[in-house]
Design a protein around this motif. Structure first.
Motif, PDB file in Angstrom:
ATOM      1  N   ALA A   4     -28.711  46.779  31.987  1.00 13.60           N
ATOM      2  CA  ALA A   4     -27.942  47.468  30.945  1.00 13.60           C
ATOM      3  C   ALA A   4     -27.854  48.961  31.237  1.00 13.60           C
ATOM      4  N   PHE A   5     -26.635  49.483  31.099  1.00 17.02           N
ATOM      5  CA  PHE A   5     -26.430  50.938  31.202  1.00 17.02           C
ATOM      6  C   PHE A   5     -25.822  51.416  29.902  1.00 17.02           C
ATOM      7  N   ASP A   6     -26.592  52.163  29.133  1.00 16.55           N
ATOM      8  CA  ASP A   6     -26.031  52.771  27.931  1.00 16.55           C
ATOM      9  C   ASP A   6     -26.043  54.275  28.121  1.00 16.55           C
ATOM     10  N   GLY A   7     -25.286  54.962  27.271  1.00 19.51           N
ATOM     11  CA  GLY A   7     -25.311  56.419  27.349  1.00 19.51           C
ATOM     12  C   GLY A   7     -24.043  57.035  26.815  1.00 19.51           C
ATOM     13  N   HIS A   8     -23.969  58.361  26.992  1.00 26.12           N
ATOM     14  CA  HIS A   8     -22.838  59.119  26.455  1.00 26.12           C
ATOM     15  C   HIS A   8     -21.555  58.894  27.270  1.00 26.12           C
ATOM     16  N   SER A   9     -20.433  59.281  26.652  1.00 27.63           N
ATOM     17  CA  SER A   9     -19.126  59.183  27.340  1.00 27.63           C
ATOM     18  C   SER A   9     -19.099  60.131  28.531  1.00 27.63           C
ATOM     19  N   SER A  10     -18.354  59.730  29.546  1.00 31.03           N
ATOM     20  CA  SER A  10     -18.121  60.562  30.732  1.00 31.03           C
ATOM     21  C   SER A  10     -19.400  61.013  31.444  1.00 31.03           C
ATOM     22  N   HIS A  28     -19.602  42.703  36.616  1.00 30.89           N
ATOM     23  CA  HIS A  28     -19.619  43.968  35.876  1.00 30.89           C
ATOM     24  C   HIS A  28     -18.888  43.815  34.540  1.00 30.89           C
ATOM     25  N   LEU A  29     -19.543  44.254  33.490  1.00 33.49           N
ATOM     26  CA  LEU A  29     -18.892  44.276  32.179  1.00 33.49           C
ATOM     27  C   LEU A  29     -18.817  45.715  31.678  1.00 33.49           C
ATOM     28  N   ASP A  30     -17.586  46.184  31.461  1.00 29.45           N
ATOM     29  CA  ASP A  30     -17.375  47.491  30.839  1.00 29.45           C
ATOM     30  C   ASP A  30     -17.090  47.198  29.362  1.00 29.45           C
ATOM     31  N   SER A  31     -18.126  47.260  28.521  1.00 30.61           N
ATOM     32  CA  SER A  31     -17.921  46.829  27.128  1.00 30.61           C
ATOM     33  C   SER A  31     -16.995  47.779  26.371  1.00 30.61           C
ATOM     34  N   LYS A 117     -24.969  34.236  33.234  1.00 32.26           N
ATOM     35  CA  LYS A 117     -24.508  34.936  34.445  1.00 32.26           C
ATOM     36  C   LYS A 117     -25.391  36.162  34.712  1.00 32.26           C
ATOM     37  N   SER A 118     -25.435  36.577  35.973  1.00 32.66           N
ATOM     38  CA  SER A 118     -26.108  37.838  36.290  1.00 32.66           C
ATOM     39  C   SER A 118     -25.104  38.958  36.077  1.00 32.66           C
ATOM     40  N   VAL A 119     -25.522  39.927  35.262  1.00 33.47           N
ATOM     41  CA  VAL A 119     -24.558  40.908  34.761  1.00 33.47           C
ATOM     42  C   VAL A 119     -25.087  42.332  34.848  1.00 33.47           C
ATOM     43  N   VAL A 120     -24.181  43.239  35.160  1.00 29.00           N
ATOM     44  CA  VAL A 120     -24.457  44.661  34.984  1.00 29.00           C
ATOM     45  C   VAL A 120     -23.487  45.111  33.895  1.00 29.00           C
ATOM     46  N   ALA A 121     -24.017  45.477  32.749  1.00 29.99           N
ATOM     47  CA  ALA A 121     -23.140  45.800  31.616  1.00 29.99           C
ATOM     48  C   ALA A 121     -23.325  47.249  31.207  1.00 29.99           C
ATOM     49  N   ASP A 122     -22.213  47.906  30.880  1.00 28.93           N
ATOM     50  CA  ASP A 122     -22.359  49.280  30.394  1.00 28.93           C
ATOM     51  C   ASP A 122     -21.692  49.455  29.044  1.00 28.93           C
ATOM     52  N   GLY A 123     -22.242  50.377  28.256  1.00 24.36           N
ATOM     53  CA  GLY A 123     -21.703  50.626  26.920  1.00 24.36           C
ATOM     54  C   GLY A 123     -22.576  51.578  26.147  1.00 24.36           C
ATOM     55  N   ARG A 124     -22.717  51.287  24.851  1.00 24.92           N
ATOM     56  CA  ARG A 124     -23.536  52.150  23.987  1.00 24.92           C
ATOM     57  C   ARG A 124     -24.715  51.385  23.387  1.00 24.92           C
ATOM     58  N   ASP A 125     -24.590  50.054  23.319  1.00 30.33           N
ATOM     59  CA  ASP A 125     -25.609  49.270  22.609  1.00 30.33           C
ATOM     60  C   ASP A 125     -26.022  48.031  23.408  1.00 30.33           C
ATOM     61  N   ILE A 126     -25.853  48.072  24.729  1.00 35.26           N
ATOM     62  CA  ILE A 126     -26.140  46.880  25.529  1.00 35.26           C
ATOM     63  C   ILE A 126     -27.646  46.568  25.500  1.00 35.26           C
ATOM     64  N   ASP A 178     -20.292  57.793  17.621  1.00 37.74           N
ATOM     65  CA  ASP A 178     -21.070  56.727  18.277  1.00 37.74           C
ATOM     66  C   ASP A 178     -22.556  56.797  17.902  1.00 37.74           C
ATOM     67  N   SER A 179     -23.074  58.018  17.738  1.00 39.05           N
ATOM     68  CA  SER A 179     -24.520  58.152  17.479  1.00 39.05           C
ATOM     69  C   SER A 179     -24.866  58.041  16.005  1.00 39.05           C
ATOM     70  N   SER A 180     -23.880  58.243  15.126  1.00 33.64           N
ATOM     71  CA  SER A 180     -24.239  58.281  13.709  1.00 33.64           C
ATOM     72  C   SER A 180     -23.755  57.067  12.923  1.00 33.64           C
ATOM     73  N   ARG A 181     -23.071  56.123  13.578  1.00 29.11           N
ATOM     74  CA  ARG A 181     -22.574  54.969  12.815  1.00 29.11           C
ATOM     75  C   ARG A 181     -23.750  54.111  12.331  1.00 29.11           C
ATOM     76  N   GLU A 182     -23.477  53.322  11.287  1.00 32.41           N
ATOM     77  CA  GLU A 182     -24.580  52.559  10.692  1.00 32.41           C
ATOM     78  C   GLU A 182     -25.003  51.377  11.555  1.00 32.41           C
ATOM     79  N   VAL A 183     -24.006  50.704  12.140  1.00 32.36           N
ATOM     80  CA  VAL A 183     -24.339  49.503  12.930  1.00 32.36           C
ATOM     81  C   VAL A 183     -24.412  49.859  14.411  1.00 32.36           C
ATOM     82  N   ALA A 184     -25.520  49.475  15.053  1.00 36.35           N
ATOM     83  CA  ALA A 184     -25.703  49.644  16.491  1.00 36.35           C
ATOM     84  C   ALA A 184     -25.322  51.037  16.996  1.00 36.35           C
TER      85      ALA A 184
END
Ligand code: DC
Length: 222
Positions: A4-10, A28-31, A117-126, A178-184
């Motif tokens: 899992a790769f999470d983090g800020h935009s750009s 690869h999953l770009d969520s 599946k074997s996955v490399v996924a990126d996003g904010r809440d992976i 992204d950081s202040s929403r209630e869900v995830a």
């Protein structure tokens, strides 16, 4: 194996995840692309997310396929790529992604499509929500000014004409939503490896990440 790769935009996390997936022959999953897809379709059809759904909790004419180690997204038989990266989508996607029903839909879609599946996924809440049992979790960040400058250079290279100021503002707005929403909300998972790549090149970031993955693969196979 799930990475899992999470983090800020750009921060370059999506290109990094893509390179890592290619190197290890994982999918690869770009969520973010899925949240962008929903945003794109709501704009195109001029409907809310709920209005897009049919009685089976599906969006008609939307298909997500797994080919060549990447997910391909089609709407009405058209492959969605550059349509997902417009300024209009950029400015609306974080708000749409903060709706709990949208998050539920995307999370179920990801789990269903990538089951076993074997996955490399990126996003904010992976690492925190979608795949909390990931084998390895990375949190990627960099100083905001550097992220805006990288994004600005990318936009210029692709012929866009947004100003550095507007790109910076959009990044700051998205970080906040992204950081202040209630869900995830975007947060660092307790067991994540934290990488600030402000002073690292793409290649250096790749080598650093790869060293953690190689160690993990050795541990697993021992
Ligand atoms: O990674 P990106 O910039 O393409 O993501 C677009 C937006 O989608 C981002 O502002 C937040 C949202 N997103 C999310 O909420 N959760 C994810 N797992 C991925 C993206």
């Amino acid at each position: 194996m799930i990475i899992a790769f999470d983090g800020h935009s750009s921060t370059g996390k999506s290109s990094l995840a893509k390179e890592i997936a290619k190197h290890y022959h994982f999918i690869h999953l770009d969520s973010g692309a899925l949240y962008r897809t929903i945003t794109f379709i709501t704009i195109l059809e001029n409907k809310s997310f709920d209005e897009l759904l049919d009685e089976n909790y599906c969006i008609p004419f939307l298909t997500v396929k797994c080919d060549d180690n990447e997910l391909s997204i089609f709407y009405k038989n058209q492959k969605l790529e550059s349509q997902l990266r417009t300024q209009e989508v950029n400015s609306k996607v974080s708000k749409i992604a903060s709706q709990p029903r949208v998050r539920d839909y995307v999370t179920s879609l990801i789990r269903e499509t990538l089951k076993d599946k074997s996955v490399v996924a990126d996003g904010r809440d992976i690492g925190t929500e979608v795949f909390p049992n990931s084998d390895l979790k990375f949190f990627i960040t960099a100083k905001p000014e550097i992220r805006s400058k990288r994004r600005f250079l990318e936009v210029q290279a692709s012929g866009g004409n947004s100003s550095l100021e507007s790109i910076h503002q959009n990044l700051m707005d998205r970080d906040k939503i992204d950081s202040s929403r209630e869900v995830a909300p975007l947060r660092v998972a307790e067991d994540a490896i934290f990488i600030d790549n402000t002073f690292l090149t793409k290649e250096e970031t790749f080598i650093l990440v790869k060293s953690y993955i190689d160690r993990k693969i050795e541990d697993i196979s021992e």
